[in-house]
Design an enzyme around this catalytic site. Sequence first.
Site, PDB file in Angstrom:
ATOM      1  N   SER A 141      -6.921  -1.580  12.652  1.00 27.27           N
ATOM      2  CA  SER A 141      -5.867  -1.874  12.306  1.00 27.27           C
ATOM      3  C   SER A 141      -4.840  -1.703  13.561  1.00 27.27           C
ATOM      4  CB  SER A 141      -5.215  -1.343  10.979  1.00 27.27           C
ATOM      5  OG  SER A 141      -3.871  -2.132  10.640  1.00 27.27           O
ATOM      6  N   TYR A 155      -2.846   5.531   5.877  1.00 29.02           N
ATOM      7  CA  TYR A 155      -3.689   4.748   6.464  1.00 29.02           C
ATOM      8  C   TYR A 155      -3.668   4.285   8.181  1.00 29.02           C
ATOM      9  CZ  TYR A 155      -4.771  -0.506   7.139  1.00 29.02           C
ATOM     10  OH  TYR A 155      -5.308  -2.004   7.352  1.00 29.02           O
TER      11      TYR A 155
END
Length: 243
Positions: A141, A155
Site C-alpha cells: 500500500s 496497517y
Amino acid sequence: MDGRKVMLLTGASRGIGHATVKRFAREGWRIITCSRHPFPEQCPWGGGREDHIQVDLGDPNATMEAIEEIKSRLDGRLHALVNNAGISPKGPGGARLNTIDTDLRTWGQVFHVNFFSSIVLARGLQEELSAAKGAVVNVTSIAGSRVHPFAGAAYATSKAALKALTREMAHDFGPMGVRVNAIAPGEIETSILSPGTEKIVEGLPLRRLGQPREVADVIWFLCSDASSYVTGTEIEVNAGQHV
Ligand SMILES: NC(=O)c1ccc[n+]([C@@H]2O[C@H](COP(=O)([O-])OP(=O)(O)OC[C@H]3O[C@@H](n4cnc5c(N)ncnc54)[C@H](OP(=O)(O)O)[C@@H]3O)[C@@H](O)[C@H]2O)c1
C-alpha cells in the site's frame, strides 16, 4: 487435473481480489481462492465453488492447516500466489488508530492477516511454486511508505514489513526460479476506503480514484511472461500519489 495455469489468491471475495479473479479467469487460468466467508453465491465463476477455501488468515494455525488442503487441490504446480487479503481496522466512529492508541492484540491481528499469512503460504507452497517457476505478488500500500490520513499505524507498518518481505523473498526464492514482487495501490474504489478520500483524490496528478481492474492488470503483468526478468520490486499503482 487439466492443463490450465493455477493461481492461489487470498481475499478474492471483494474489491481488488474480485477484479483479479475476473482478469485471470479471462486469460484461462484456474483460480483457487481463500477468504473467511463461504463462496459468494451471487458471483459465481467457472469452478469457483469447488476452488474456494474458507480460512481465517488471521489465525496462524488455520493458515498452516489450509496449506495441506491447498496442496491436495494442486497437481504439484502453482503458477502464481497473490497475497491480497488485508484488513485496516478503525477506531470508534472510523477514527484512525495511531501508534499510541492501537491495542496490541489488534496490531497482532493485522500483522497475521496482512503480513505473516503471505510468508506462511509462500513457504508452505514453495515446492509447487518452484515446479511451475511461478510468481508471487504481495499487495502492499501507499500507506507502507508514508503516513496516511486514514490508514492506521498497524496497517501501515504491516505493509512496510510486507514490502521488506518482498525483497527478502525475492532473494531466497529466486534460485528456485520463483519471482517475488509487490504492488502498492493508492486510492482504489473498494469498501476499504474511508469517507474523505475525495479530498486526497483532488490532489493526485491523475485527479481520480483507481478502479480495481486497473490494479488487477498490474498483478496480471507481474504473473505473466511479460515480466519474466522482474523480481524484488514494488510497483506503485496510485495515479502518481507518491510523487
Ligand atoms: N482499496 C484501496 O484503496 C487499497 C489501497 C492500498 C492497498 N490496498 C490493499 O489491497 C488489498 C485488497 O484490498 P481491497 O480494498 O480490495 O479490500 P476489501 O474490499 O476490504 O477486501 C478484502 C479481502 O480480504 C479478505 N479478508 C479479510 N480478512 C481476511 C482474513 N482474516 N482471512 C482471509 N481473508 C480475509 C476479504 O474476504 P472475507 O471478508 O471473506 O474474509 C476480502 O476478500 C488489501 O491488502 C489492501 O490492504 C487497497
